[in-house]
Motif scaffolding. Structure first.
Motif: not given
Lengths: 227, 379
Positions: B252, B256-261, B278, B290, B324, B353-354
């Motif tokens: 955690e 990287n907390a903003h993965p491309v999804t 991206n 999510g 995490k 979450v990441g």
């Protein structure tokens, strides 16, 4: 030169007598030390265990040691009468101090970690004494016996005053005789010789009983060979 | 196997060496007592074989109260190794090793065989049997000291700073040797030291004591990750905590907390647009809540361009993900072993979450090389 030839003549004429006194003298000393060892070693071990007893016992033995030999014999004679037994008892008393003291020191100086090691391995108190403390202090105890024996050989000469015989007899004869130097020496030289020989033999015994034969207490002295 | 129940030791004159200790250990555990001098660690250890008797409380070995056993018999069942080694100088190595066996009245023949057997455990030849301790180096002497404690196959061994008096190289070698031996023979060890490195290296469980009180008891990892208080932190040392960071940080902290999804009901063309904007070659697929469902990558899109319409059609649900709170160390191992390019990170309900990518690994390597300097600069 006369003196030496006189001395030799005395030895030749009275050989068996001198030898007999020599032997008697040695036995008196040896018995004195032997009995002192029988009493002194256990006492030494005991006071090594109970430290509070040690000062009392050691100062008592010290007091005995300071009494002049002649006075001691005279007092003992009043109680025990004339003869060999009285002398042996006096020699016993004189031997106590070196024997008790050395036993005490020897046992006390055994490395404490070794005793703890033994205890932690599950040795009983008796096993610790027999397998650790006594073997490790044996040479020190022997040194005590050595000192005691040399002291008693010296003191035994005055046993003649209460009719115990020994080499002191020959010396007394010499002092009473006119021109008795050779006779005095005929008594004194064997006495000195006996003390020296006893010292050498006991010294050898002491060394052979050393727990660590070579004089290298090798902890951390050698480089690690197989790390 | 070993249990302390409200154990206290008060010395005459009121000095409290150990107070109200409650501990329990399993068989085969390597337990290290550690603390500054005078913290009661040695006292605690010595109470186990009754070299010191507890004033209050009870100690159990395999459910038996040690105070009800004969101390001599108890001690013969417990190995004991001390810093001063304590080999008997008037006995040969063989006699030293087999002393406990002698006390247990084994026949001479069997004792000799056992001594040879034990020597081979530490790669020493049988010709050492006839030598005396003073002919051996310090390291060899302590090897014999350890063998002596193993002789009667005691299940429990107490060690009081056994490697403390050795030079660092020998100490290191002996620690490794002994740790292997302990695993091989499955012994329970109680080990006392004040050297944190030694404790971290050897222990399965570390017990930190101060002024006779238990401060913390746990595995080395637990203690490094969550030192109970400032004292423990200080005792471990800042340096070690920093060094231990990659071993104890969780994913955690580095992810990287903003993965491309993308959600599974999107069109494929949208997916390609997302990838292009991206600049990535794969997308993690999640549902409306999510929750991680799988992934798609550019290869799959390319192959199925004609047939498939939505993301769900080409979704690959076989995704390896980590929790995490997983350790970075373990995650890195997985990435390297499985040859993964990235690992999605999820929480307990599988919510994404990441993501940990190989780029994150670069960050860790950078930190471990230059992190110390930054830390110093920060101070």
């Amino acid at each position: 030169m006369d003196l030496i030839s006189d001395l030799l003549t005395y030895f030749i004429n009275n050989g068996s007598y001198v030898w007999e006194q020599f032997f008697r003298h040695f036995l008196m000393s040896a018995y004195g030390v032997l009995f002192a060892a029988i009493v002194g070693i256990p006492v030494g071990i005991l006071i090594a265990r109970y430290a509070r007893l040690s000062s009392v016992v050691l100062s008592l033995a010290n007091v005995i040691q300071t009494i002049p030999a002649l006075a001691m014999l005279a007092v003992l004679m009043l109680v025990m009468g004339l003869g060999t037994n009285t002398v042996v008892f006096a020699l016993f008393l004189y031997s106590l101090l070196p024997i008790i003291k050395n036993t005490y020191t020897g046992i006390r100086n055994v490395d404490h970690t070794l005793i703890e090691s033994g205890k932690a391995m599950g040795m009983t108190k008796w096993q610790i004494l027999r397998m650790v403390e006594i073997p490790l202090s044996l040479s020190v105890i022997m040194a005590g016996l050595r000192t005691a024996l040399v002291i008693t050989i010296g003191i035994a000469t005055i046993g003649t005053f209460i009719g115990a015989g020994g080499l002191g007899d020959i010396i007394m004869r010499g002092t009473n005789a006119q021109d008795g130097t050779a006779i005095i020496l005929a008594g004194a030289i064997p006495t000195a010789l006996m003390a020296v020989i006893a010292d050498v033999i006991m010294g050898w015994l002491e060394r052979s009983l050393m727990p660590v034969k070579k004089k290298k207490q090798g902890r951390n002295t050698q480089e690690e060979a197989t790390a | 196997m070993l249990k302390f129940e409200h154990v206290s030791k008060k010395y005459k004159g009121g000095k409290i060496a150990v107070s109200n200790l409650n501990l329990e250990f399993k068989k085969g555990e390597f337990i290290v007592f550690i603390g500054p001098s005078g913290c009661g660690k040695t006292t605690t250890m010595k109470m186990i074989n009754r070299l010191i008797e507890p004033t209050e409380g009870k100690i159990f070995i395999n459910g038996e109260d040690i105070m009800e056993k004969d101390p001599v018999k108890l001690r013969r069942e417990i190995g004991y190794v001390i810093q001063q080694i304590g080999l008997f100088p008037h006995m040969t190595i063989q006699e030293n090793i087999s002393l406990v066996l002698k006390l247990l009245k084994w026949p001479e023949e069997k004792r000799k065989k056992r001594a040879e057997e034990l020597l081979s455990l530490v790669d020493m030849t049988p010709d050492y049997l006839e030598r005396y301790p003073h002919e051996l180096s310090g390291g060899q002497q302590q090897r014999i000291g350890v063998l002596r404690a193993l002789a009667a196959d005691q299940p429990l061994i107490l060690m009081d700073e056994p490697f403390g008096a050795l030079d660092p190289i020998t100490r290191d070698a002996l620690q490794d040797e002994f740790k292997n031996l302990q695993k091989k023979l499955d012994k329970t060890i109680v080990f006392v030291t004040h050297d944190m490195d030694e404790a971290l290296k050897l222990a399965d469980k570390i017990v930190i004591l101060r002024d006779g009180q238990l401060v913390q008891c746990g595995t080395p990892e637990e203690i490094l990750r969550e030192p109970a208080d400032e004292f423990v932190e200080e005792f471990i040392g800042k340096e070690r905590l920093v060094q231990a960071k990659p071993n104890i940080t969780t994913v955690e902290q580095i992810m990287n907390a903003h993965p491309v999804t993308i959600t599974s009901d999107e069109q494929l063309s949208n997916a390609i647009t997302v990838m292009k904007t991206n600049r990535v070659d794969s997308l993690l697929v999640i549902d409306k809540e999510g929750v991680l469902e799988g992934y798609i990558d550019v290869e799959a899109i390319d192959q199925n361009r004609k047939k498939a319409k939505s993301v769900a059609d080409i979704l690959n649900p076989d995704t390896f993900s980590v929790q995490k709170d997983a350790l970075v160390r373990d995650t890195i191992r997985q990435i390297l072993k499985k040859g993964l390019k990235y690992v999605p990170v999820v929480d307990e309900q599988k919510h994404l979450v990441g993501i940990v990518t190989r780029t994150s690994l670069v960050d860790i390597v950078y930190d471990s090389i230059w992190g110390d300097e930054e830390l110093e600069r920060a101070q």
